[in-house]
Design a protein around this motif. Structure first.
Motif, PDB file in Angstrom:
ATOM      1  N   THR A 242      34.891  11.341 -25.569  1.00 13.16           N
ATOM      2  CA  THR A 242      34.847  12.357 -24.526  1.00 13.16           C
ATOM      3  C   THR A 242      35.512  13.645 -24.970  1.00 13.16           C
ATOM      4  O   THR A 242      35.607  14.602 -24.195  1.00 13.16           O
ATOM      5  N   GLY A 243      35.993  13.667 -26.219  1.00 15.14           N
ATOM      6  CA  GLY A 243      36.767  14.799 -26.683  1.00 15.14           C
ATOM      7  C   GLY A 243      36.045  15.683 -27.670  1.00 15.14           C
ATOM      8  O   GLY A 243      34.835  15.919 -27.572  1.00 15.14           O
ATOM      9  N   LYS A 244      36.781  16.149 -28.660  1.00 18.75           N
ATOM     10  CA  LYS A 244      36.295  17.147 -29.612  1.00 18.75           C
ATOM     11  C   LYS A 244      35.075  16.666 -30.409  1.00 18.75           C
ATOM     12  O   LYS A 244      34.103  17.393 -30.577  1.00 18.75           O
ATOM     13  N   VAL A 245      35.136  15.433 -30.920  1.00 18.86           N
ATOM     14  CA  VAL A 245      34.034  14.868 -31.700  1.00 18.86           C
ATOM     15  C   VAL A 245      33.396  13.742 -30.887  1.00 18.86           C
ATOM     16  O   VAL A 245      34.099  12.853 -30.405  1.00 18.86           O
ATOM     17  N   GLN A 246      32.072  13.798 -30.740  1.00 18.16           N
ATOM     18  CA  GLN A 246      31.359  12.791 -29.967  1.00 18.16           C
ATOM     19  C   GLN A 246      30.164  12.277 -30.756  1.00 18.16           C
ATOM     20  O   GLN A 246      29.631  12.958 -31.640  1.00 18.16           O
ATOM     21  N   VAL A 259      30.542  18.283 -32.842  1.00 21.15           N
ATOM     22  CA  VAL A 259      31.910  18.789 -32.920  1.00 21.15           C
ATOM     23  C   VAL A 259      31.976  20.023 -32.029  1.00 21.15           C
ATOM     24  O   VAL A 259      31.215  20.981 -32.222  1.00 21.15           O
ATOM     25  N   ASP A 260      32.838  19.964 -31.037  1.00 15.92           N
ATOM     26  CA  ASP A 260      32.933  21.046 -30.052  1.00 15.92           C
ATOM     27  C   ASP A 260      31.574  21.342 -29.422  1.00 15.92           C
ATOM     28  O   ASP A 260      31.215  22.506 -29.173  1.00 15.92           O
ATOM     29  N   GLY A 261      30.806  20.277 -29.203  1.00 17.72           N
ATOM     30  CA  GLY A 261      29.525  20.415 -28.523  1.00 17.72           C
ATOM     31  C   GLY A 261      28.355  20.803 -29.404  1.00 17.72           C
ATOM     32  O   GLY A 261      27.213  20.862 -28.932  1.00 17.72           O
TER      33      GLY A 261
END
Length: 618
Positions: A242-246, A259-261
């Motif tokens: 749910t954070g920076k890397v998904q 990374v960051d969407g």
């Protein structure tokens, strides 16, 4: 078998095959066969398939003469036609016939016809001969003959292995699997053929380990495919993190890392700078040095004319600039860094992120064990030691902007100074405990477990459900990774990145060969891209890391001192042009004669090949 009625080639396929080219200096020259045989061999006409889909599979020939005629010159069981081939008769007295399975360098397009005659007339095992006959056809870009020969091996000798000269070690668990990999690579490279291999399956338990065994065999069949359009990525069905890397899975089961969407595809290097003379055996290796002691990382320079001296037009550039220029966006570190400040500076200058590794008991590291006894994963104290080391690393680095993911171990399934191969369930349960701990400490970055090739997939899927993805070290040959993607997809729902792939720049009988190394890496990278999300492959690939950045002169071990660049037979046998992994020659940059180590870089052709692939939109 009903399914084998589908063993029909598409009409006109032979003509289509003639148009494929490599489009490079590696292009081979086709040669004429005195007995070309059929366009495709329909094996159901010449024998019976028994035990398909089981470990007892075999193909029983009922019409050997008919099969030989259909197979054509050099393809088993037609081993006689070459002896009357006029072209062979002209040069037969000048041929250097291989005396053992590793006695002939292959992979040279200019030598393809000679290699074909050498192997097809050798006294080696029929399956070994057939494999290298097929490779000779492939080198010559005789795609129909190559496909026929590889498939002949897959049908008739699926469990055969290529033994070393002492008959004490096998290069591959199955030459049938290697043949399947080559078929997949050829058809992937030539979508204009409109064919795919379906149903082929050689399932190996514990691949690479001492107790590996083949449990299921199916030679498969060729079918026509009209799909040359990449699938659309629609309808997200799952997110990991749910954070920076998904990690995002789409409805077609393709996976994308963000990374960051933003989509992030790993274009990575296994990075390290080892000064000549340093060795873990001597306990003097440095790793990432302190900022005031650059030791070749920030003060490196390129020896453009390869005269082993720094000329006036060869300024200091530093490795960060070299990685950035070639398009690298990720480095893999196996065991952290001596100086986090140096690492942060490096990542800022290079614009790279880090796949941060921890040994997790591999090589008796992180567990408190000795090399002689190795890590014991059944020991609670050693388990806790491993988890404590991991926890310390995560807490140290988790908030650094350059962290991409955590990588547990390095080929632990092979059991080098550890017993994971003897207790896979226990090992994978420890992986699960580690994943839960890391997710609690750091929700921003996924966790991967590094395995050798397709090892432990079932066990990791069963005992480590919280593992986010796989990091796979794989060396399968110039054509890429064959059925690895399909195998991973069958055995687990996790995506993967190739955490090691590479090729030495030195081959027995030829010496240093930058072309061969570059060709190998190009083929592997194209397969990685083919299997990324939105591609025509399995869509479960997140990228890959080339092994490795720079030659390491200590890797011959006890056979040569760390101050000598090894040029012996090689340290281990594998799918390379000469059949050997020359551990001290895997760098895409060389240290030359070593006198300016560790600052001098001689950029090999592999560096420029990867730059073209990584900055050209792939």
């Amino acid at each position: 078998m009903k399914s084998f009625n589908r063993l029909k080639w598409i009409s006109g396929f032979f003509l289509l095959c003639g148009c494929g080219t490599m489009g490079s200096a590696w292009a081979g020259t086709p040669f004429t066969l005195a007995v070309p045989g059929a366009t495709l061999v329909d094996y159901s006409k010449f024998g019976k398939f028994q035990g398909v889909g089981t470990s007892q599979y075999q193909y029983v020939v009922t019409d050997p003469s008919g099969l030989a005629q259909a197979s054509g010159e050099g393809i088993y069981p037609n081993e006689q036609a070459v002896l009357t081939d006029p072209s062979y008769l002209k040069i037969k007295d000048t041929l250097n016939i291989p005396k053992d399975n590793f006695g002939l360098w292959v992979g040279d397009p200019e030598q393809a016809q000679i290699n074909f005659y050498r192997w097809s007339t050798s006294a080696q095992d029929p399956a070994v001969k057939l494999f290298f006959v097929a490779q000779s056809f492939e080198d010559a870009q005789m795609w129909v003959s190559a496909l026929k020969a590889y498939y002949a091996l897959l049908v008739q000798f699926p469990t055969a292995t290529r033994k070393n000269s002492a008959d004490s070690w096998s290069w591959s668990a199955s030459l049938g699997q290697k043949s399947k990999d080559h078929i997949i690579a050829i058809l992937r490279a030539h979508p204009e053929f409109g064919l795919s291999l379906k149903g082929a399956d050689i399932d190996i338990e514990n691949p690479g380990a001492d107790n590996q065994k083949i449990v299921r065999i199916h030679p498969g069949y060729f079918v026509k495919t009209d799909s040359l359009t990449p699938p659309a990525l629609t309808d997200v069905i799952r997110r990991k993190g749910t954070g920076k890397v998904q990690l995002i899975e789409y409805q077609n089961h393709h996976w994308v890392m963000t990374v960051d969407g933003q989509p992030y595809f790993i274009k990575g290097l296994c990075y390290g700078v080892t000064k000549i003379g340093e060795s873990p055996d001597l306990k003097n290796m440095v790793g990432f040095p302190d900022l005031d002691d650059p030791e070749g990382i920030f003060n490196s320079w390129v020896d453009t004319n390869k005269n082993n001296a720094r000329d006036s037009n060869e300024p200091i550039v530093g490795d960060p600039a070299l990685l950035k220029y070639m398009g690298c966006n990720t480095i893999r570190l196996y065991y952290g860094a001596k100086s986090p400040k140096s690492l942060e500076k490096f990542c800022q200058q290079a614009g790279v992120k880090v796949a941060m590794g921890v040994a997790f008991g591999a090589y008796a590291l992180d567990s408190g064990a000795t090399w002689e006894k190795g890590t014991d994963y059944t020991d609670p104290q050693q388990q806790q030691h491993i988890l404590d080391v991991l926890k310390d690393m995560v807490l140290q680095y988790k908030d650094k902007p350059y962290i991409l993911c955590w990588v547990l171990g390095n080929e632990n399934n092979y059991g080098v100074a550890n017993n994971a191969n003897k207790y896979p369930a226990t090992y994978c349960d420890l992986v699960e405990r580690a994943c839960r701990m890391v997710h609690e400490l750091d929700p921003n970055h996924p966790v991967a477990a590094c395995v050798g090739d397709a090892g432990f997939l079932d066990k990791l899927d069963q005992f480590a459900p919280d593992l986010d993805m796989l990091a796979v070290n794989s060396y399968r040959g110039t054509g890429g990774f064959g059925d690895l993607w399909e195998t991973v997809q069958k055995k687990t729902d996790k995506p993967l990145f190739i955490s090691e792939f590479g090729c030495p720049a030195f081959f027995n009988g030829k010496g240093e060969d930058e072309d061969g190394q570059a060709k190998y890496l190009a083929g592997a990278w194209k397969d990685i891209v083919y299997n990324r999300a939105g591609g025509l492959g399995e869509g479960n690939c997140l990228g890959g890391c080339v092994f490795e950045w720079m030659d390491e002169w200590w890797k011959a071990g006890a056979t040569k001192p760390a101050t000598v660049h090894d040029m012996s037979q090689g340290q281990w046998q594998g799918p390379f042009p000469d059949g050997w992994g020359h551990e001290e020659w895997f760098g895409i940059v060389s240290q030359g004669d070593g006198k300016s180590s560790p600052a001098m870089r001689q950029l090999r052709k592999a560096y420029w090949t990867l730059k073209g692939l990584w900055t050209g939109g792939s």
